[in-house]
Motif scaffolding. Structure first.
Motif, PDB file in Angstrom:
ATOM      1  N   THR A   1      16.058   0.882   7.632  1.00  0.00           N
ATOM      2  CA  THR A   1      16.046   1.939   6.623  1.00  0.00           C
ATOM      3  C   THR A   1      14.951   1.634   5.614  1.00  0.00           C
ATOM      4  O   THR A   1      14.588   0.470   5.414  1.00  0.00           O
ATOM      5  CB  THR A   1      17.403   2.060   5.916  1.00  0.00           C
ATOM      6  N   GLN A   2      14.416   2.670   5.012  1.00  0.00           N
ATOM      7  CA  GLN A   2      13.350   2.513   4.033  1.00  0.00           C
ATOM      8  C   GLN A   2      13.892   2.743   2.632  1.00  0.00           C
ATOM      9  O   GLN A   2      14.776   3.576   2.431  1.00  0.00           O
ATOM     10  CB  GLN A   2      12.219   3.514   4.305  1.00  0.00           C
ATOM     11  N   LEU A   3      13.322   2.005   1.673  1.00  0.00           N
ATOM     12  CA  LEU A   3      13.641   2.234   0.273  1.00  0.00           C
ATOM     13  C   LEU A   3      12.655   3.255  -0.304  1.00  0.00           C
ATOM     14  O   LEU A   3      11.597   3.502   0.286  1.00  0.00           O
ATOM     15  CB  LEU A   3      13.556   0.925  -0.507  1.00  0.00           C
ATOM     16  N   PRO A   4      12.964   3.853  -1.444  1.00  0.00           N
ATOM     17  CA  PRO A   4      12.012   4.769  -2.076  1.00  0.00           C
ATOM     18  C   PRO A   4      10.670   4.084  -2.332  1.00  0.00           C
ATOM     19  O   PRO A   4      10.603   2.860  -2.502  1.00  0.00           O
ATOM     20  CB  PRO A   4      12.709   5.157  -3.382  1.00  0.00           C
ATOM     21  N   GLU A   5       9.626   4.857  -2.374  1.00  0.00           N
ATOM     22  CA  GLU A   5       8.277   4.329  -2.525  1.00  0.00           C
ATOM     23  C   GLU A   5       8.155   3.454  -3.774  1.00  0.00           C
ATOM     24  O   GLU A   5       8.571   3.822  -4.863  1.00  0.00           O
ATOM     25  CB  GLU A   5       7.285   5.488  -2.611  1.00  0.00           C
ATOM     26  N   GLY A   6       7.575   2.286  -3.592  1.00  0.00           N
ATOM     27  CA  GLY A   6       7.340   1.363  -4.698  1.00  0.00           C
ATOM     28  C   GLY A   6       8.512   0.472  -5.038  1.00  0.00           C
ATOM     29  O   GLY A   6       8.359  -0.481  -5.809  1.00  0.00           O
ATOM     30  N   ASP A  51       0.849  -1.188   0.000  1.00  0.00           N
ATOM     31  CA  ASP A  51       0.000   0.000   0.000  1.00  0.00           C
ATOM     32  C   ASP A  51       0.889   1.243   0.000  1.00  0.00           C
ATOM     33  O   ASP A  51       1.672   1.430  -0.900  1.00  0.00           O
ATOM     34  CB  ASP A  51      -0.959  -0.028   1.197  1.00  0.00           C
ATOM     35  N   ASP A  52       0.773   2.070   1.051  1.00  0.00           N
ATOM     36  CA  ASP A  52       1.574   3.296   1.130  1.00  0.00           C
ATOM     37  C   ASP A  52       2.839   3.116   1.948  1.00  0.00           C
ATOM     38  O   ASP A  52       3.583   4.081   2.181  1.00  0.00           O
ATOM     39  CB  ASP A  52       0.739   4.437   1.735  1.00  0.00           C
ATOM     40  N   THR A  53       3.098   1.882   2.389  1.00  0.00           N
ATOM     41  CA  THR A  53       4.274   1.628   3.225  1.00  0.00           C
ATOM     42  C   THR A  53       5.436   1.162   2.361  1.00  0.00           C
ATOM     43  O   THR A  53       5.293   0.200   1.608  1.00  0.00           O
ATOM     44  CB  THR A  53       3.962   0.546   4.277  1.00  0.00           C
ATOM     45  N   PRO A  54       6.586   1.838   2.421  1.00  0.00           N
ATOM     46  CA  PRO A  54       7.728   1.434   1.581  1.00  0.00           C
ATOM     47  C   PRO A  54       8.387   0.164   2.096  1.00  0.00           C
ATOM     48  O   PRO A  54       8.124  -0.286   3.218  1.00  0.00           O
ATOM     49  CB  PRO A  54       8.672   2.631   1.683  1.00  0.00           C
ATOM     50  N   ALA A  55       9.244  -0.414   1.268  1.00  0.00           N
ATOM     51  CA  ALA A  55      10.036  -1.574   1.684  1.00  0.00           C
ATOM     52  C   ALA A  55      10.997  -1.167   2.792  1.00  0.00           C
ATOM     53  O   ALA A  55      11.527  -0.050   2.799  1.00  0.00           O
ATOM     54  CB  ALA A  55      10.802  -2.141   0.501  1.00  0.00           C
ATOM     55  N   ILE A  56      11.226  -2.082   3.719  1.00  0.00           N
ATOM     56  CA  ILE A  56      12.080  -1.801   4.876  1.00  0.00           C
ATOM     57  C   ILE A  56      13.178  -2.845   4.960  1.00  0.00           C
ATOM     58  O   ILE A  56      12.942  -4.041   4.730  1.00  0.00           O
ATOM     59  CB  ILE A  56      11.254  -1.791   6.181  1.00  0.00           C
ATOM     60  N   ASN A 104      16.174  -1.696 -10.369  1.00  0.00           N
ATOM     61  CA  ASN A 104      17.445  -2.017 -11.018  1.00  0.00           C
ATOM     62  C   ASN A 104      18.609  -1.241 -10.418  1.00  0.00           C
ATOM     63  O   ASN A 104      19.513  -0.802 -11.122  1.00  0.00           O
ATOM     64  CB  ASN A 104      17.360  -1.787 -12.535  1.00  0.00           C
ATOM     65  N   TYR A 105      18.572  -1.067  -9.104  1.00  0.00           N
ATOM     66  CA  TYR A 105      19.682  -0.478  -8.373  1.00  0.00           C
ATOM     67  C   TYR A 105      20.383  -1.551  -7.553  1.00  0.00           C
ATOM     68  O   TYR A 105      19.758  -2.507  -7.083  1.00  0.00           O
ATOM     69  CB  TYR A 105      19.202   0.613  -7.417  1.00  0.00           C
ATOM     70  N   ALA A 106      21.679  -1.379  -7.370  1.00  0.00           N
ATOM     71  CA  ALA A 106      22.424  -2.096  -6.344  1.00  0.00           C
ATOM     72  C   ALA A 106      22.722  -1.084  -5.252  1.00  0.00           C
ATOM     73  O   ALA A 106      23.328  -0.038  -5.513  1.00  0.00           O
ATOM     74  CB  ALA A 106      23.711  -2.696  -6.905  1.00  0.00           C
ATOM     75  N   ARG A 107      22.278  -1.373  -4.046  1.00  0.00           N
ATOM     76  CA  ARG A 107      22.454  -0.460  -2.918  1.00  0.00           C
ATOM     77  C   ARG A 107      23.367  -1.129  -1.888  1.00  0.00           C
ATOM     78  O   ARG A 107      23.097  -2.259  -1.460  1.00  0.00           O
ATOM     79  CB  ARG A 107      21.117  -0.107  -2.284  1.00  0.00           C
ATOM     80  N   VAL A 108      24.428  -0.455  -1.519  1.00  0.00           N
ATOM     81  CA  VAL A 108      25.407  -0.997  -0.581  1.00  0.00           C
ATOM     82  C   VAL A 108      25.425  -0.118   0.671  1.00  0.00           C
ATOM     83  O   VAL A 108      25.532   1.112   0.579  1.00  0.00           O
ATOM     84  CB  VAL A 108      26.813  -1.060  -1.213  1.00  0.00           C
TER      85      VAL A 108
END
Length: 842
Positions: A509-514, A487-492, A534-538
């Motif tokens: 930490t939260q990821l950008p919405e969606g 819903d409106d809650t981002p990935a954590i 399609n990001y790699a986040r370190v």
């Protein structure tokens, strides 16, 4: 909230009091009813005329199934009769049995009839040739109900012992593939309480009544419990049936009620007062249902679904009610890149924009037409039959056409290494050599448990999970979790260290919405995420964002890490077979150095990667769908990496007899062994209770027959020397040792050259090289025993020795002398002199 019931239809006295059953023909034109008297009735739908009677039939007919052209009826006198629908007449007896028939079912292709009787064996009889019979006889009690799945690949039996038996029909001899206990109750064969199996129209699950008066959904993929239709009936269930599109379920009970349930929410939407109902049958296309009772009556009920819920019947095929539907998981398993602005997986009807198809899309239908990629913009990535890009207005064969042709690229699915899909309400989030993390869906929240193999260093823990984590990584330092957006809650993303010298070291930490996590890895230094954007986040281990970048190969598939090294894997260009090529990149994040840049993962055609991980020595490994374990050599040197097989599990000695059928779930490579979980019974993933870890020695695939240990046999020579068969076995064993030690030496050499090596690492490399030479020396002895004609092969073994001092070559010369190979001995001495000379020059 349940609605008011529609107007009550009149009861039609079709048969005498007793067991009464009905079935629609698939085209919806006729309704067949059978009962206790010797009359069968055919009602013409949409007509008020009296039904057609077929009097040439048996009495006590207790089961019926129909096609457009014929129907079959089972009777208590042990006969199964076949009748013509167009002629409304008896055709022939299909089968005779000395005991009463209890249920009949036609296969989806209408070629076979499954027959259950009071005999223990269930028969599958060919319709056009009743001499062709298949037997289902691995269950121990009589069968009360049976049903084919929607494709006809399996038949499921509900037996009087309260067990469901599933038989596979993919071979000429049906095979029992699953016993499902603990769902249905034990019932008397003549009881009017039902344990019937109702397959959902999407073919992925079936529903059965339970002794608790609920209706349990069971998935075909793993035969585990899914959603339950509960708290509806106050009496035992006597009948149930899905609506044609699977959006609703109708059930009848001894509480004198027919309930209409909404599949999506498992809630009651209507209650109808009808007593003694024995069977319910939905009309294939209209808002119409028929049902029979034990009084011999049949009801043809128009407007069966109340008006406010009738739009549910107009939806496309709806998904079965899973606890965690794999089609709806946030993963690349269902996600496909948009092609020219159109989401793959959307049917043509949905693209045309009809209201019904749009509603169906919102309600999560099962995609049935996802095989298209359209070259709508004429960009020319669809090739014609000549291998050339077609001109505008041409079809794929190069001819002018108004209709575009389609190409469906097959993307590799994203996966989290060491995890399993949901199976019922349980799922392993992580399985590795440290321990395991698993979660249980508790309807509204999850319960997560983390257990360790070594309890001297870490204590197990569990917690209530309100975030609904679906991925985890476990190391000796901490545990990493992530949950999808909702819903409106981002990935954590949540990291919890095992030990800390401060009061609070865990972080979220939260990821950008969606944006959702596709895969993640945890090392001693970094947290790495690959996402749907399609990001790699370190991140560092304490939540500081360290790097964000977009890999070149997308959509992303997975990742793995070890210390400062991160391996990412993604879909690359499309090959000639329509499958994308998997590409991987390895880089040292801390030093910002790329070791391998968008190199190809070596896979056979059609194979997929099942897991990717670093070994305990820090070398990348993959396990693919062919059952092969591979490691990467020279991966620290750009453009030099190569995938080398360490083990082909299909060639394991335990499978050589052909009697054992099993597969392997990869866990790790450690201590020069492959650690895995053995899967039996066709399982693809481990389940509960937690299975034990197994380990296998490496064995490079060289031949179908694995190397055996040397043994003294009756064929040994009188002087105690091994015979020819022992030499062959010893040769295979030495070949394995030479290759495997060479791989280990190459990986250790690369480590020493790329790092500030320790003295122990350099000593280990010297020891490995010495062991390689000793292996070649033993190999040389075998060749010398074979005879003088193997001299050139024996000399080649000497040339492969790594020792530069000449001591091993001197030992090789003594071996040749021992076996009287004087000429070979001279050649070895010459090689030793050259080797010493080259060493001095160096």
């Amino acid at each position: 909230m349940a609605s008011t019931a529609p107007p009550r239809p009149r009861a039609r006295p079709a048969h005498t009091q007793g067991s009464t059953h009905c079935a629609y023909t698939p085209n919806g034109l006729k309704l067949v009813t059978v009962g206790s008297n010797n009359t069968i009735r055919l009602y013409k739908i949409g007509s008020n005329d009296e039904p057609i009677n077929i009097d040439d039939c048996q009495e006590q007919n207790i089961s019926v199934d129909a096609t457009d052209d014929f129907f079959v009826v089972g009777s208590e006198d042990g006969t199964v009769s076949l009748y013509s629908v167009p002629n409304a007449s008896f055709d022939r007896f299909l089968w005779r049995c000395p005991l009463p028939i209890r249920d009949v079912a036609l296969s989806p292709d209408s070629k076979w009839c499954a027959i259950a009787s009071d005999e223990l064996t269930v028969k599958l009889v060919r319709i056009d040739d009743n001499t062709q019979i298949r037997h289902l006889n691995e269950h121990g009690k009589p069968t009360k109900h049976l049903a084919f799945d929607t494709k006809g690949n399996t038949v499921t039996l509900a037996c009087t012992d309260g067990v469901l038996y599933v038989y596979s029909l993919l071979s000429d001899q049906p095979e029992l593939i699953r016993k499902i206990d603990g769902i249905i109750g034990a019932l008397d064969i003549e009881s009017d309480i039902s344990s019937m199996i109702a397959w959902h129209p999407d073919g992925r699950a079936f529903a059965v009544p339970t002794p608790t008066r609920d209706i349990q959904v069971v998935s075909k993929n793993d035969w585990e419990k899914q959603r339950t239709f509960s708290k509806g009936h106050s009496g035992d269930v006597t009948a149930l049936a899905w609506s044609p599109n699977g959006a609703m379920l109708a059930s009848a009970g001894k509480d004198k009620k027919i309930l209409l349930w909404e599949t999506k929410t498992q809630s009651v939407i209507a209650r109808l007062d009808y007593a003694n109902v024995m069977q319910i049958s939905w009309h294939p296309t209209e808002n119409l249902a028929s049902f029979t009772n034990s009084d011999g009556e049949v009801y043809i009920h128009p407007d069966f679904v109340p008006e406010q819920f009738s739009p549910l019947l107009k939806l496309g095929k709806q998904p079965a009610p899973f606890i965690h539907d794999p089609l709806l998981e946030v993963t690349n398993n269902i996600r496909r890149p948009d092609v020219n602005g159109v989401k793959p997986g959307v049917t043509r009807a949905q693209r045309e924009g009809s209201v019904d198809s749009f509603d169906s899309l919102l309600d999560g239908p099962v995609a049935e037409d996802d095989d298209f990629v359209v070259d709508d913009d004429g960009a020319g990535y669809v090739l014609n039959a000549n291998g050339k890009r077609p001109h505008a207005g041409d079809d794929i064969s190069g001819n002018a056409a108004s209709k575009r042709q389609h190409l469906d690229p097959q993307y590799h699915e994203a996966f989290q290494p060491g995890s399993t899909p949901w199976r019922g309400n349980r799922k392993y989030l992580c399985l590795n050599m440290i321990g395991f993390v698993w979660t249980v869906d508790q309807d509204g929240h999850n319960t997560v448990t983390v257990e360790f193999y070594d309890h001297e260093f870490h204590r197990d823990f569990h917690f209530t999970d309100t975030f609904l984590y679906d991925k985890a990584c476990l190391t000796e330092n901490g545990t990493l979790f992530s949950c999808p957006p909702k819903d409106d809650t981002p990935a954590i993303v949540f990291y919890r260290p095992h030990e800390t010298w401060t009061n609070r070291a865990e972080w979220r930490t939260q990821l950008p919405e969606g944006e959702a996590v596709l895969a993640m890895s945890l090392s001693d230094s970094f947290v790495t995420l690959t996402t749907t954007a399609n990001y790699a986040r370190v991140y560092t281990l304490f939540g500081i964002p360290y790097r964000v970048y977009r890999p070149k190969s997308t959509p992303m598939v997975t990742c793995a890490s070890w210390r400062d090294y991160v391996l990412t894997m993604g879909n690359g260009p499309i090959g000639a077979d329509g499958n994308t090529r998997l590409l991987y990149t390895i880089e040292n994040v801390k030093r910002d150095e790329i070791c391998q840049n968008e190199d190809t993962v070596a896979l056979p055609e059609g194979a997929t990667v099942k897991s990717v991980f670093f070994s305990d020595m820090g070398d990348p490994c993959i396990y693919d769908s062919t059952g092969t374990l591979l490691t990467l050599l020279h991966w620290r040197q750009p453009s030099r990496a190569s995938w080398v097989p360490l083990l082909d599990t299909t060639l394991l000695p335990r499978l050589a007899s052909g009697r054992k059928h099993e597969s392997y779930f990869p866990i790790a490579v450690a201590d020069n062994k492959f650690h895995c979980i053995i899967l039996k019974g066709g399982d693809q993933y481990p389940y509960f209770p937690r299975p034990l870890l197994s380990e296998f020695d490496f064995s490079v695939p060289l031949s179908s027959e694995p190397p055996k240990a040397k043994a003294v046999t009756s064929e040994d020579n009188e002087d105690g020397m091994p015979g020819p068969e022992d030499d062959e076995s010893e040769t295979r064993k030495l070949e394995q040792q030479y290759l495997l030690k060479g791989i280990a030496a190459a990986q250790l050499q690369d480590l020493i050259e790329a790092t500030n090596s320790t003295a122990s690492e350099r000593v280990a490399l010297s020891r490995l090289e010495l062991e390689i030479d000793k292996t070649l020396l033993q190999y040389l002895a075998v060749e010398c025993r074979e005879g003088e004609d193997r001299g050139m092969r024996a000399l080649e073994l000497v040339e492969l020795m790594r020792d530069r001092s000449g001591r091993m070559l001197e030992a090789a010369g003594k071996v040749a002398e021992r076996y009287g190979r004087n000429l070979l001995g001279e050649k070895i001495r010459e090689a030793a002199e050259r080797r010493v000379g080259e060493s001095n020059d160096y």
